[in-house]
Write an enzyme that holds these catalytic residues in place. Sequence first.
Site, PDB file in Angstrom:
ATOM      1  N   LYS A  84      18.148   2.828 -16.082  1.00 11.76           N
ATOM      2  CA  LYS A  84      17.930   3.869 -16.531  1.00 11.76           C
ATOM      3  C   LYS A  84      18.775   3.222 -17.552  1.00 11.76           C
ATOM      4  CE  LYS A  84      18.152   6.786 -12.783  1.00 11.76           C
ATOM      5  NZ  LYS A  84      16.155   7.264 -13.415  1.00 11.76           N
ATOM      6  N   HIS A  90      23.848   5.195  -6.007  1.00 11.05           N
ATOM      7  CA  HIS A  90      23.718   5.538  -8.398  1.00 11.05           C
ATOM      8  C   HIS A  90      24.773   6.218  -8.207  1.00 11.05           C
ATOM      9  CE1 HIS A  90      19.871   5.391  -6.257  1.00 11.05           C
ATOM     10  NE2 HIS A  90      19.637   6.680  -6.530  1.00 11.05           N
ATOM     11  N   THR A 125       0.165  -0.965   0.320  1.00  6.30           N
ATOM     12  CA  THR A 125       0.028  -0.163  -0.471  1.00  6.30           C
ATOM     13  C   THR A 125       0.817   1.181  -0.442  1.00  6.30           C
ATOM     14  OG1 THR A 125       0.064  -0.471   2.459  1.00  6.30           O
ATOM     15  CG2 THR A 125      -1.845  -1.484   1.047  1.00  6.30           C
ATOM     16  N   LYS A 150      16.633   0.077  -2.047  1.00 11.19           N
ATOM     17  CA  LYS A 150      17.746   1.155  -0.752  1.00 11.19           C
ATOM     18  C   LYS A 150      16.787   1.675   0.591  1.00 11.19           C
ATOM     19  CE  LYS A 150      19.022   5.693  -2.013  1.00 11.19           C
ATOM     20  NZ  LYS A 150      17.975   6.140  -2.007  1.00 11.19           N
TER      21      LYS A 150
HETATM   22  C1  BG6 Z   1      17.007   7.827  -5.342  1.00 18.44           C
HETATM   23  C2  BG6 Z   1      16.715   9.046  -4.014  1.00 18.44           C
HETATM   24  O1  BG6 Z   1      16.990   7.177  -4.774  1.00 18.44           O
HETATM   25  O2  BG6 Z   1      17.526   8.789  -6.074  1.00 18.44           O
HETATM   26  C3  BG6 Z   1      16.534  10.188  -4.428  1.00 18.44           C
HETATM   27  O3  BG6 Z   1      16.451   8.546  -2.586  1.00 18.44           O
HETATM   28  C4  BG6 Z   1      17.121  10.754  -5.064  1.00 18.44           C
HETATM   29  O4  BG6 Z   1      16.008  11.319  -3.393  1.00 18.44           O
HETATM   30  C5  BG6 Z   1      15.910   9.385  -6.208  1.00 18.44           C
HETATM   31  O5  BG6 Z   1      15.675  12.130  -5.644  1.00 18.44           O
HETATM   32  C6  BG6 Z   1      16.611  10.643  -8.046  1.00 18.44           C
HETATM   33  O6  BG6 Z   1      16.607   9.806  -8.678  1.00 18.44           O
HETATM   34  P1  BG6 Z   1      16.036   9.839  -9.986  1.00 18.44           P
HETATM   35  O7  BG6 Z   1      15.583   8.799 -10.721  1.00 18.44           O
HETATM   36  O8  BG6 Z   1      14.727  11.182 -10.132  1.00 18.44           O
HETATM   37  O9  BG6 Z   1      17.460  10.319 -11.099  1.00 18.44           O
END
Ligand code: BG6
Length: 509
Positions: free
Chosen positions: A194, A252, A21, A160
């Site tokens: 991505k 990332h 949810t 994560k």
């Molecule tokens: C997430 C973070 O992992 O990635 C966020 O917790 C961030 O804070 C996001 O905004 C960014 O992801 P994207 O796909 O919008 O670049």
Amino acid sequence: MKTNGNHNNKHALAFIIFGGTGDLTHRKLLPALYHLVAEEQLPKEARFLAIGRRGLSGEEYRAQAYESIKEHSRTKVDEGHLTRFLNQVQYHQMEFISEPSSYLGFKQRLEGLEGEFTLPPVRLFFLAVAPEHFSPIVTHLHENQLVQRGNPDHRVMIEKPFGSDLASARMLNATLSTALIEHQVYRIDHYLGKEMIRNILALRFGNTLFEPLWNHHYIDNIQITAAEDIGVAGRGAYYEQSGILKDMLQNHLLQMLALITMEPPADLMPESIRDEKVKALRALRRYEPIGACEGIALGQYGAGQIKGKPVPAYREEENVNPRSLTPTFIALRVRVDNFRFGGVPIYIRAGKRMDKRRTQIVIEFKRLPGINFYEEFKIQPPNLLVISVQPDEGMYIQINAKRPGNEFVVDQVEMNYAQSSRFEGNVPEAYEQLILEAFRANSSLFTRWDELEQSWKFVESVEKICTPTADSYPNYAAGTCGPKRADRLLMEDGRAWHEIDLSRTNPTG
Ligand code: BG6
């Protein structure tokens, strides 16, 4: 990246979402599953079981799912496909933390549902819950034999953050290891799903053009930027604990860095790729606890304007300490000490509330040697290769060419491949790719434990040398490119950040 055969014909799928949810499920997972079903990427024999603590009937849950998919789908929803998908969705209410006995009822339900399949099922659990629930859920699943250790068809996808530091990540991993072997664990870093990040391998190893140049002989520096214009978007309490280092850098950004700097893998099987990534992360030089914050610029946004509208400072956000020392921006100069990239500075930058959203990787090649009789070429800008991850997906190569006309004048021109305009609407979202690849047992899009361990070690080395004080922040206004120190970091090296706006260049791809 190779996968282990076509699972569609050989397996059924039971996809179970803990946190059914929650926000992630409604915004990302349900739309992703809808697309995968609509495009017949998953087996016909698939069931989606959302688990939540809320008392909802199946009908009520499906009605909510219908609304969320309509709101968040990347394409216009097809009612026929949506109905077909929702017919495969069920809801199960249980207290999955406070009532361990509830797993018995859940087991019965799951086994009943799988009993209708004619093919052997893959059981895919997605933990879209708060991180403190990861360990208890996996332990209960194991104790109730909902997952069997070593059974490759029982898999767990984990969101994560994986731990909040090296020690807690190790503890979490130890718990998981008693219930599952590494091959059963799919740790999510949605950046790996991505399109343009998946494209890095194709670009690097699928072109004769780049591989020979991809080293310190030809590359001057690399810049990786992940800028966002949004703030902490209602997640102040979480962000206070994580800050930019744990929210973006540890996962990332370091994953992008690993893909850019790793050696060619022996083949494109998941473990070969991850073996090379972990080597690159191991070669990432740790910061020594000398020289306060040398090579690093931290920042926190103050009030400012985004798209002409005033926005509050980080310290004024909900659930944020008014004297918070949590950084919302980081820029740093890192080194990957291997034969390929030794001596090449790699600049990484990420921040919230910056001027605009963009994630891009810029490879700046070395300038021409100063050849005396080539005066015209001496002032030319360097060749650049830009991988634009978002919002515009594509690649861009900056080269020098003769300007048309009688005079021999050299100009900078761009070769630009705008993927987003070529494949509009067809580009799947990261979560679609991640779910599909987890079903196909392709773990190359997921983070292996040793990669995470190396990332945490690096992040801890950054934390140790940078201690902001009460007057350090705020040091950049919302809607700007971050603190001045981030620019000085490159100026000290005689360089500057490249700001490439792919949407302004003309696609020729
Ligand atoms: C997430 C973070 O992992 O990635 C966020 O917790 C961030 O804070 C996001 O905004 C960014 O992801 P994207 O796909 O919008 O670049």
